[in-house]
Every structure is written in structure tokens, then in C-alpha cells.
Write a protein that holds these residues in place. Structure first.
Motif, short mmCIF file in Angstrom:
data_model
loop_
_atom_site.label_atom_id
_atom_site.label_comp_id
_atom_site.label_asym_id
_atom_site.label_seq_id
_atom_site.Cartn_x
_atom_site.Cartn_y
_atom_site.Cartn_z
N SER A 50 0.84 -1.19 0.00
CA SER A 50 0.00 0.00 0.00
C SER A 50 0.87 1.24 0.00
CB SER A 50 -0.92 0.00 1.23
OG SER A 50 -1.77 1.11 1.24
N TRP A 51 0.48 2.23 -0.83
CA TRP A 51 1.21 3.48 -0.90
C TRP A 51 0.30 4.63 -0.50
CZ3 TRP A 51 1.35 -0.22 -4.72
CH2 TRP A 51 2.59 -0.81 -4.96
N ARG A 52 0.80 5.50 0.36
CA ARG A 52 0.05 6.69 0.78
C ARG A 52 0.16 7.74 -0.31
NH1 ARG A 52 -3.79 8.16 4.72
NH2 ARG A 52 -3.66 10.42 4.99
N MET A 53 -0.98 8.35 -0.70
CA MET A 53 -1.01 9.38 -1.72
C MET A 53 -1.38 10.72 -1.09
SD MET A 53 -0.09 7.31 -3.98
CE MET A 53 -0.04 8.40 -5.40
N PRO A 54 -1.18 11.84 -1.81
CA PRO A 54 -1.36 13.15 -1.19
C PRO A 54 -2.80 13.68 -1.20
CG PRO A 54 -0.44 13.41 -3.38
CD PRO A 54 -0.50 11.94 -3.11
N GLY A 55 -3.77 12.88 -1.60
CA GLY A 55 -5.14 13.36 -1.61
C GLY A 55 -6.10 12.25 -1.98
N TYR A 56 -7.37 12.61 -2.18
CA TYR A 56 -8.38 11.63 -2.60
C TYR A 56 -7.91 10.95 -3.89
CZ TYR A 56 -11.53 14.28 0.48
OH TYR A 56 -12.11 14.90 1.55
N THR A 57 -7.83 9.64 -3.87
CA THR A 57 -7.30 8.90 -5.02
C THR A 57 -8.40 8.05 -5.60
OG1 THR A 57 -5.12 8.90 -3.96
CG2 THR A 57 -5.45 7.38 -5.81
N GLY A 58 -9.00 8.53 -6.70
CA GLY A 58 -10.17 7.88 -7.26
C GLY A 58 -9.85 6.67 -8.11
N TRP A 59 -8.71 6.70 -8.82
CA TRP A 59 -8.43 5.60 -9.74
C TRP A 59 -6.94 5.56 -10.09
CZ3 TRP A 59 -6.32 7.64 -14.21
CH2 TRP A 59 -6.64 8.97 -14.51
#
Length: 284
Positions: A50-59
Motif C-alpha cells: 500500500s502506498w500513501r497518496m497526497p489526496g483523494y485517489t479515485g483511480w
């Protein structure tokens, strides 16, 4: 009894979405929109990363030239194979701070079809867009409160898109240049079915729909008649994809938001009893 497997991992998704089969990586990728994550399940060994992203990640969608593109917030970002953002190539609705991207699919021509929606999911400010390989973004349709589940037919000329808030699956026919005609209503959900969410076609032309609030995935015939139901031990079922070398395995995402369920937010594997269509990549 149909296969039902819960994928073992150390967390549940707040809002699992967008499952993607990668034959290149022998893996299933999916996002946790509200958890700001991209996840990967290796089919060979069963490991989940799992990778943390900087915002809402829709796809997240594979890129033909390597790596991925992902819808994050109201932008399309380029990711390297390890999930690190290396570029941003498009801004979606820069004037609508209350919106975010939600779900997307690539077609055989290498375009990405994606929806947007208000973060609050309570007003029709979302839209349906096409991202072309050269980076141009075109508005296809508007007025969505919960834009969801693009599904692209095997002929490449039929695209379905959903407003989950209304419980309606719409159909668009494309011309030779990839321009959609007027939308028509294809399936209207009965109230006790839940809401139509993520969708995918199988190789026989059947449409599989995740039923948010309905605790299942449903299959519809090419004529739009319901003909199969696979029940799941979570109520908020959000999307599904075919996977594996033979495209005969189905993985299903779910959500834990606003429910108290032991398996809310789990990733499931079920036996669809049929095969899916190959995954397409973005050519930009």
C-alpha cells in the motif's frame, strides 16, 4: 457453493474503489479514495502493498509507456512503477474546489474516461470526462452527484456511466472518432438493489455491477435484464474487475465508511463463472 475469499491484509479500506488487473505485473491494483492510498495484491504470492497518496485517489490506470496515471484530487498524475508521483499532466475542474475525481477506465484507443463528483455527494456538480493521449480533457456529460463506474464494451463503441445518487446506468454510443452521442438510460435500479457503483463487462457482453448498499455484485444481460447475483458479507460493495491470466477470477472492493461491519472495506475474490475483457492502458 461459489468461491468467496477475503484477501488477508493488515487494514481495511475506508472507501475501496477502482480495481485494476495488471497482466504486466501479475497483480490487482485498487484505491482507497478516502484513505488516500493505492493498494497492490500480487497474485503469485498473495502479498499486499500500500502506498500513501497526497489526496483523494479515485483511480489508477496503467500507462503504455510504463508506470501509471492516477486521478488524485482534481488532477491526473503520472506515477512510476513504485507509486511515486513524477508529473502532473491534467487538471480537472480547477474552478470547483468542492469536487474530486471518482472512477475511471481506459479504452482500446488509450483514452481515459472518468467521472467527478462533489466531495459531499449531495449536489449535481460532477461531470463525465475524456482524457485523450495528448493530454486534452473534454467534458462529455454533466450534472452528476455521484459519478461512477465507467464500463467499456468489447466493441469499443459502447460506454456505460452511472449516477449512483439517482440509481441510473446510462449508455453512450461512440462514433468512429470516439465522440459520444446523447446519453440514454440503460438500467434503472430497483430501490432494494442498492445503488449501482463500479462496473465491468464480461466476454459474453454481460455487465457486472457492484451494488452499494446491496451487499452483492449483479450481472445483467446485454439487454439489461438481471440474471445473476453474488452476495457478499459487506453492504457497501463498490467495484469489481476480472483478473488472472485467463481473466476468470473476480476481485471486488468494498467500503467501511459509515458502517460497523467486520468485513466492510475488505477486498474479496469471487468466482464469476465467466471470463472478462483485457485491461487497456493510457497511451499518453
Amino acid at each position: 457453493m461459489a468461491l468467496l475469499r477475503v484477501i488477508e491484509r493488515d487494514r481495511r479500506d475506508v472507501l475501496g474503489e477502482g480495481p485494476l488487473w495488471s497482466a504486466r505485473d501479475d497483480a490487482v491494483y485498487w484505491t482507497d479514495i478516502l484513505g488516500h492510498r493505492i493498494n497492490r495484491l500480487s497474485l503469485a504470492g498473495g502479498a499486499v502493498e500500500s502506498w500513501r497518496m497526497p489526496g483523494y485517489t479515485g483511480w489508477v490506470i496503467e500507462r503504455e509507456s510504463g508506470g501509471f496515471v492516477a486521478g488524485i484530487g482534481r488532477e491526473v498524475a503520472v506515477l512510476d512503477p513504485d507509486g511515486t508521483i513524477i508529473d502532473r499532466i491534467a487538471r480537472i475542474e480547477p474552478d470547483r474546489a468542492g469536487n474530486r475525481v471518482n472512477d475511471a477506465k481506459a479504452d482500446a484507443a488509450g483514452r481515459v474516461w472518468m467521472g467527478t463528483m462533489p466531495i459531499t455527494a449531495d449536489k449535481p456538480t460532477g461531470g463525465f470526462y475524456r482524457l485523450d493521449p495528448e493530454g486534452a480533457v473534454t467534458l462529455v456529460d454533466h450534472g452528476y452527484s455521484i459519478a461512477n463506474g465507467p464500463a467499456i464494451g468489447a466493441d469499443g463503441q459502447t460506454i456505460l456511466h452511472t449516477d449512483s445518487g439517482l440509481g441510473i446506468i446510462y449508455r453512450f454510443q461512440l462514433d468512429a472518432a470516439g465522440n459520444p452521442g446523447e446519453r440514454t438510460e440503460f438500467i434503472r435500479f430497483e430501490p432494494h438493489w442498492g445503488k449501482p457503483d463500479g462496473m465491468t463487462f464480461d466476454a459474453e457482453g454481460g455487465l457486472w455491477v457492484a451494488c452499494w448498499g446491496g451487499g452483492c455484485v449483479m450481472r445483467f444481460t446485454p439487454e439489461g435484464e438481471r440474471d445473476r447475483i453474488i452476495e457478499l458479507p459487506a453492504s457497501q460493495i463498490s467495484s469489481c474487475t476480472f483478473a488472472g491470466p485467463n481473466l476468470d477470477r473476480m476481485f471486488v472492493t468494498s467500503a467501511a465508511v459509515d458502517v460497523d461491519e467486520p468485513l466492510g472495506g475488505a477486498l474479496f475474490e469471487v468466482d464469476p463463472g465467466c471470463r472478462g475483457l483485457p485491461t487497456h492502458r493510457y497511451r499518453g
